[in-house]
Write an enzyme that holds these catalytic residues in place. Structure first.
Site: not given
Length: 767
Positions: A515-516
């Protein structure tokens, strides 16, 4: 979910080749095909070498070969050319791509299926096509290098002889069960004939992939070719050329009668005896009852595909091959239109999209990483970086911590070597990419720093200020925080535009999701580079906006809060696990609390409770604090909701934790406390917060929301994720359930506005 998914494409028996005019089979049989440089169609090439027809599949515009409508139309035409060609006595079927034989069928074709009859027609068309291969009087040799999956393996099994390369990512399997369908091209008939029923059950029910040597051992492959070393071309290309030469020589011998086809079926006494025993009902009943029991235990009956596979295999044993083919294409059609298959196929599409960099290539790739903290997370990030060729500096504050982290990476690589996933030489190359460090002396060379220190804002601020003194101005700082807003962390930076969040999931080498998190100050180049690094690490990447808990932690928190409330209401942890696993979660929610860590849960509950207020209420946060004060932090401390022991797999309920629950007990209204209500209370809080995140702009697309929930948190995969689940179950039904719970629990169950709008307008997130 990992991994390779396949499907069967629509087959056409036409002679229309892509990029050519329409040719009939007699026209295709002209003498120009008798030399070694031949007809090039859109995706297939037919040539003749040393009196052997070579049919080469090389799908244009794709890294892999898949069995779509165009490819199969050309395949049919090439096969008819081979059948009519009096100058050849045998053929080789090989890929034009060294990394892939045939990865499966084109899943997009199944998206168009709206009726079971349409799915059955697809399957039967594939069966009929492969009958032509199987019944060819001229032997056909399948030369396999790279992925040979699903429809690709069914094509190979219809050939008369199979040669496979050892290594170089060669794998054979039938993973259709992973997208909710079954092999529809005769796989459930040919696989038992080649490998026996036990191997068939193992492969078809799990979707597992076999390497070449294992495939030969079970009878799926006839010959294994060792890879050659690199020369003027890459190792894969040189080996592929060698494979073609061996396949042509083998096909020539088979065609000339100098070599006979191997005897199929059981070889030793034990296998022969077992095959004979399958002629008796008592043996068949026991075998299939046992297999069904294992399926039900693993799936809770929520996935129909493995049960349908068992039905088809039983028909084959009871009624013979002809009826088995009918059962196969009939049940394939039924599964195609099942909600479970639609959900799993949606995940496949989402996974494919999240393996692309939609933000573009970075101007300068991050080739050297610096990782701060050699704990489980830091070492895990290092492992998935060094084995992708990235030079990685792993820094820790002290020698014992650094040694532990280095050893973790070494052990991970050694396991891959032992399991023959990589060569020993590659393993040595990978570990050479890892540079242990106790100071910042090498950080001027670093393109990206990823911090994996304790989840404390003041500590992270200290780390940012410290490391930026040793970084280049263009280097990126990424935080592996699971909940702290990236904009808050960036306040300590002199270059906030180069700060980004990269939230990995534990264990890093096994969990696919990354998850960026971007802030309003993160520049485009930083986002491009972070996504690029994640994709090269083999991750499925979602990019979300900044905020407390981002997306994944934010949507999990209300569910865990509700679980604590249920425990306070007197629900036994084992019962809570049983209910949630029965709903499709791979891990029971009480166990999940222990796995996350009760101390972590308490920390997140406090932070997100302040950020989101009454909506995140549920269980009393003091329960978690009390458990932490008594060193009951979950699995890592040996005690949480359950008691853990290294010497036993048994996990008795922790009586001391239950005593805390009783001391802070709540009364659960009987009208919303049935098993179904418990499952729905947990599901609706999860779904509502996912949609709320989309409403707030944290999520870019619903498909990323589904991918994040399933691959990061274990939301029931067969639903396709919270957004697909909302479409299937119905937004209005979810609202109705939440209103019922809202009467007793208030704001925690108030539907978000987007959900209310979807229900009122009868809209769906996906068309």
């Amino acid at each position: 979910m990992a991994q390779a998914f396949t499907k069967l494409g629509r087959l056409r028996g036409s002679g229309v080749l892509r990029g050519t005019t329409q040719l009939n089979h007699r026209q295709l049989g002209s003498s120009r095909f008798l030399s070694s440089s031949q007809v090039l169609a859109g995706h297939l090439n037919y040539s003749v070498k040393d009196g052997v027809a070579v049919i080469k599949i090389d799908q244009q515009g794709s890294k892999v070969n898949s069995l779509g409508e165009e490819v199969m139309g050309e395949f049919d035409a090439c096969f008819n050319k081979f059948a009519d060609d009096t100058n050849v006595k045998s053929a080789v079927l090989i890929s034009g791509k060294p990394s892939c034989f045939i990865a499966g069928a084109d899943i997009k074709m199944l998206d168009k299926v709206t009726k079971a009859e349409e799915g059955a027609a697809l399957s039967k068309a594939c069966q009929d096509m492969l009958f032509k291969l199987e019944k060819s009087p001229k032997p056909i040799v399948a030369a396999i290098q790279g992925s040979c999956l699903g429809g690709g393996l069914e094509v190979a099994m219809a050939c008369h002889y199979r040669i496979a390369v050892d290594g170089l990512k060669t794998g054979l399997g039938l993973p259709e069960v992973m997208i909710g369908v079954l092999p529809g091209g005769g796989g459930l008939e040919r696989l038992p004939a080649l490998t026996g029923m036990p191997n068939t059950l193992d492969m078809a029910l799990t979707g597992k992939t076999l390497n070449a040597k294992k495939a030969k051992k079970v009878g799926l492959v006839d010959k294994v070719v060792d890879p050659l070393g690199p020369g003027q071309v890459t190792q894969a290309e040189r080996t592929h050329q060698y494979l073609e030469e061996i396949a042509i020589d083998t096909a020539k011998q088979l065609g000339d009668g100098a070599m006979k086809l191997p005897q199929r079926g059981p070889k030793n006494f034990q296998d022969k005896a077992f095959k004979t025993a399958l002629g008796y009902d008592v043996v068949k009943n026991y075998l299939f009852k046992t297999a069904k029991g294992k399926v039900m235990k693993q799936t809770n009956g929520l996935y129909p595909a493995p049960l349908k596979i068992l039905e088809v295999l039983r028909v084959g044993l009871d009624k013979g091959e002809k009826e088995s083919y009918v059962a196969e294409h009939t049940k394939f059609g039924e599964l195609c239109v099942s909600p479970e298959a639609k959900g799993l196929m949606s995940l496949f599409h989402g996974q494919t999209e999240c393996k692309k960099n939609h933000y573009g290539k970075p101007e300068k790739r991050a080739e050297t990483l610096g990782i701060l903290g050699a704990g489980l997370m830091g070492a895990g990030i290092a492992q998935v970086s060094v084995d992708k060729g990235m030079t990685t500096i792993l820094k820790d504050m002290n020698t014992p911590g650094l040694s532990r982290g280095f050893n973790q990476v070494q052990e991970g690589i050694d396991k891959k070597v032992k399991r023959k996933k990589i060569s020993k030489l590659d393993g040595e190359k990978y570990i050479a990419n890892l540079i242990p460090a106790l100071d910042y002396s090498g950080f001027k060379k670093v393109d990206m720093v990823i911090e994996a220190v304790f989840e404390d804002l003041s500590l992270k601020h200290k780390v940012v200020k410290e490391v930026e003194k040793h970084m280049r101005d263009d280097a990126i700082f990424a935080s592996n925080t699971s909940a702290l807003p990236i904009s808050d962390i960036a306040k300590a930076s002199v270059r906030p535009e180069k700060v980004i969040g990269m939230h990995y999931f534990s264990p890093v080498d096994k969990m696919q999701l990354l998850e960026i998190i971007t802030t309003d100050k993160t520049d485009a180049e930083t986002t491009k580079s972070a996504v690029d690094v994640g994709l090269r690490q083999g991750k499925v990447v979602i990019v979300v906006g900044d905020g407390p808990g981002f997306y994944t932690t934010r949507i999990l928190a209300p569910t865990l809060s509700e679980a604590i409330r249920l425990l306070q209401e007197g629900v036994d942890p084992k019962k809570l696990d049983k209910i949630t696993k029965g709903s499709g979660f791979p891990v029971g929610v009480a166990t999940l609390i222990d796995e996350v860590g009760i101390d972590v849960a308490a920390h997140v509950a406090e932070d997100l409770g302040k950020a989101y207020g009454a909506r995140f209420q549920g269980g009393d946060p003091e329960v978690l604090k009390s458990l932490v004060d008594q060193d009951m932090c979950g699995r890592k401390s040996g005690k949480g909701m359950f008691v853990y022991s290294k010497d036993s797999k048994e996990r008795p309920v922790n009586d001391k934790a239950m005593a805390v629950m009783k001391d802070m007990a709540k009364v659960g209204p009987a009208s919303v406390s049935s098993d179904d209500d418990i499952a729905m209370r947990l599901l609706t809080r999860f779904v509502n917060e996912a949609i709320f995140s989309h409403q707030d702009g944290i999520l870019r697309t619903p498909i990323e929301g589904d991918i994040g929930a399933v691959f990061g948190l274990g939301f029931p995969p067969f639903t396709g994720g919270p957004f697909r689940y909302t479409d299937t179950f119905g937004a209005q039904k979810i609202v109705d359930q939440m209103r019922r719970f809202e009467e007793h629990y208030g704001a925690a169950f108030t539907p978000c506005q987007m959900l209310l709008d979807m229900a009122k307008q009868n809209k769906k997130f996906f068309n």
